[in-house]
Design a protein around this motif. Structure first.
Motif, mmCIF file in Angstrom:
data_model
loop_
_atom_site.group_PDB
_atom_site.id
_atom_site.type_symbol
_atom_site.label_atom_id
_atom_site.label_comp_id
_atom_site.label_asym_id
_atom_site.label_seq_id
_atom_site.Cartn_x
_atom_site.Cartn_y
_atom_site.Cartn_z
ATOM 1 N N VAL A 63 0.684 -1.372 0.089
ATOM 2 C CA VAL A 63 -0.232 -0.008 0.069
ATOM 3 C C VAL A 63 0.930 1.563 0.325
ATOM 4 C CG1 VAL A 63 -1.471 1.631 0.990
ATOM 5 C CG2 VAL A 63 -1.880 -1.099 1.248
ATOM 6 N N LEU A 64 0.315 2.245 -0.679
ATOM 7 C CA LEU A 64 0.974 4.490 -0.309
ATOM 8 C C LEU A 64 0.810 4.603 -0.004
ATOM 9 C CD1 LEU A 64 1.200 4.989 -4.494
ATOM 10 C CD2 LEU A 64 3.519 4.065 -3.613
ATOM 11 N N GLY A 65 1.694 4.795 1.255
ATOM 12 C CA GLY A 65 1.241 5.573 2.277
ATOM 13 C C GLY A 65 2.401 7.062 2.428
ATOM 14 N N THR A 66 1.937 8.383 2.801
ATOM 15 C CA THR A 66 2.663 9.316 3.379
ATOM 16 C C THR A 66 3.202 8.905 4.805
ATOM 17 O OG1 THR A 66 1.330 10.673 1.869
ATOM 18 C CG2 THR A 66 2.975 11.574 3.520
ATOM 19 N N VAL A 67 4.345 9.848 4.901
ATOM 20 C CA VAL A 67 5.651 9.633 6.482
ATOM 21 C C VAL A 67 4.605 11.366 6.708
ATOM 22 C CG1 VAL A 67 6.736 9.652 7.215
ATOM 23 C CG2 VAL A 67 6.871 8.201 6.226
ATOM 24 N N TYR A 114 -1.434 7.912 -9.106
ATOM 25 C CA TYR A 114 -1.442 6.607 -8.357
ATOM 26 C C TYR A 114 -1.300 6.798 -6.819
ATOM 27 C CZ TYR A 114 0.556 3.200 -11.249
ATOM 28 O OH TYR A 114 0.947 2.521 -12.169
ATOM 29 N N LEU A 115 -1.258 8.468 -6.508
ATOM 30 C CA LEU A 115 -1.711 9.261 -5.345
ATOM 31 C C LEU A 115 -2.333 10.301 -5.307
ATOM 32 C CD1 LEU A 115 2.323 10.138 -4.936
ATOM 33 C CD2 LEU A 115 0.611 8.430 -3.936
ATOM 34 N N VAL A 174 7.467 4.766 12.684
ATOM 35 C CA VAL A 174 6.813 5.848 11.499
ATOM 36 C C VAL A 174 5.489 5.810 11.861
ATOM 37 C CG1 VAL A 174 9.249 6.925 10.269
ATOM 38 C CG2 VAL A 174 7.480 5.222 9.776
ATOM 39 N N THR A 175 4.274 6.614 11.733
ATOM 40 C CA THR A 175 3.302 7.023 11.408
ATOM 41 C C THR A 175 3.085 7.380 9.859
ATOM 42 O OG1 THR A 175 2.619 7.449 13.309
ATOM 43 C CG2 THR A 175 1.192 7.693 12.142
ATOM 44 N N VAL A 176 2.136 6.327 9.229
ATOM 45 C CA VAL A 176 1.826 6.500 8.234
ATOM 46 C C VAL A 176 0.253 7.083 7.728
ATOM 47 C CG1 VAL A 176 2.572 5.132 5.738
ATOM 48 C CG2 VAL A 176 4.214 5.285 7.181
ATOM 49 N N ARG A 177 0.619 7.666 7.129
ATOM 50 C CA ARG A 177 -1.369 7.124 6.396
ATOM 51 C C ARG A 177 -1.247 6.795 4.881
ATOM 52 N NH1 ARG A 177 -6.871 8.514 7.223
ATOM 53 N NH2 ARG A 177 -7.603 9.347 6.387
ATOM 54 N N CYS A 178 -2.088 6.007 5.127
ATOM 55 C CA CYS A 178 -2.180 4.664 3.527
ATOM 56 C C CYS A 178 -2.899 5.426 3.416
ATOM 57 C CB CYS A 178 -2.243 4.144 4.350
ATOM 58 S SG CYS A 178 -1.065 3.151 5.870
ATOM 59 N N ARG A 184 12.216 10.967 6.217
ATOM 60 C CA ARG A 184 11.497 12.102 6.615
ATOM 61 C C ARG A 184 9.978 12.025 6.484
ATOM 62 N NH1 ARG A 184 16.453 12.735 3.743
ATOM 63 N NH2 ARG A 184 14.872 13.212 1.974
ATOM 64 N N GLU A 185 9.444 13.091 7.451
ATOM 65 C CA GLU A 185 8.288 13.650 7.399
ATOM 66 C C GLU A 185 7.950 13.633 5.789
ATOM 67 O OE1 GLU A 185 6.803 15.821 10.600
ATOM 68 O OE2 GLU A 185 7.691 14.561 12.150
ATOM 69 N N GLY A 186 6.194 13.297 5.444
ATOM 70 C CA GLY A 186 6.139 14.154 4.165
ATOM 71 C C GLY A 186 6.447 13.209 3.000
ATOM 72 N N ASP A 187 7.507 12.157 3.281
ATOM 73 C CA ASP A 187 7.975 10.719 2.241
ATOM 74 C C ASP A 187 7.030 10.022 2.011
ATOM 75 O OD1 ASP A 187 10.018 12.026 2.247
ATOM 76 O OD2 ASP A 187 11.355 10.633 3.594
ATOM 77 N N ILE A 188 6.400 9.540 0.520
ATOM 78 C CA ILE A 188 6.337 8.632 -0.043
ATOM 79 C C ILE A 188 6.087 7.191 0.195
ATOM 80 C CG2 ILE A 188 4.686 7.763 -2.100
ATOM 81 C CD1 ILE A 188 3.566 10.825 -0.539
ATOM 82 N N VAL A 189 6.030 6.291 1.161
ATOM 83 C CA VAL A 189 6.555 4.679 0.850
ATOM 84 C C VAL A 189 5.064 3.888 0.470
ATOM 85 C CG1 VAL A 189 7.825 5.895 2.650
ATOM 86 C CG2 VAL A 189 5.966 4.828 3.165
ATOM 87 N N ILE A 190 6.090 2.606 0.774
ATOM 88 C CA ILE A 190 5.089 1.698 0.484
ATOM 89 C C ILE A 190 5.056 1.164 1.807
ATOM 90 C CG2 ILE A 190 4.945 -0.617 -0.883
ATOM 91 C CD1 ILE A 190 6.412 0.481 -3.490
ATOM 92 N N ILE A 191 3.839 0.259 1.907
ATOM 93 C CA ILE A 191 4.537 -0.038 2.965
ATOM 94 C C ILE A 191 3.713 -1.380 2.742
ATOM 95 C CG2 ILE A 191 4.002 1.563 4.804
ATOM 96 C CD1 ILE A 191 1.114 0.968 5.407
#
Length: 112
Positions: free
Chosen positions: A34-38, A108-109, A47-51, A72-79
């Protein structure tokens, strides 16, 4: 005899549906990625991620990513969410700025 790799950029490039070359890793639905933002750095490799599926998860940064990739905060990550506890997950990939722009351009976002 040792032959050095002349490909200095690294990574693989694949062909997308439109025939264009894609060099950005996209989430794999079969592996429950799943994609999410830190949103928050918690310390101790957490870290806390908003998916994008609408949930906020506490995620753990994998051991192989701890020293190599700085998140860092604001990075796009795959979880990848844990199978037995959905509100926790593992961070498996971090996108760079140009890669995040490409994901946004390709749709995708989407916002939740």
């Amino acid at each position: 005899m040792y032959k050095p790799n002349n490909n200095r950029k690294g990574g693989k490039s694949t062909t997308g549906q439109d025939g264009e070359i894609v060099r950005v890793r996209t989430p794999n639905k079969k592996e429950r990625e799943v994609l999410g933002t830190v949103t928050n750095m918690l310390g101790a490799s957490r870290v806390t991620v908003r998916c994008l599926d609408g949930t906020t998860r506490m995620c753990r940064i994998q051991g192989k990513m701890k020293k190599r990739t700085w998140i860092r905060e604001g990075d796009i990550v795959i979880i990848v969410p844990w199978e037995f506890q959905d509100e926790k997950a593992d961070v498996v990939w971090r996108y760079t700025g140009p890669q995040a722009n490409w994901l946004e351009k390709k749709g995708y976002l989407k916002t939740v």
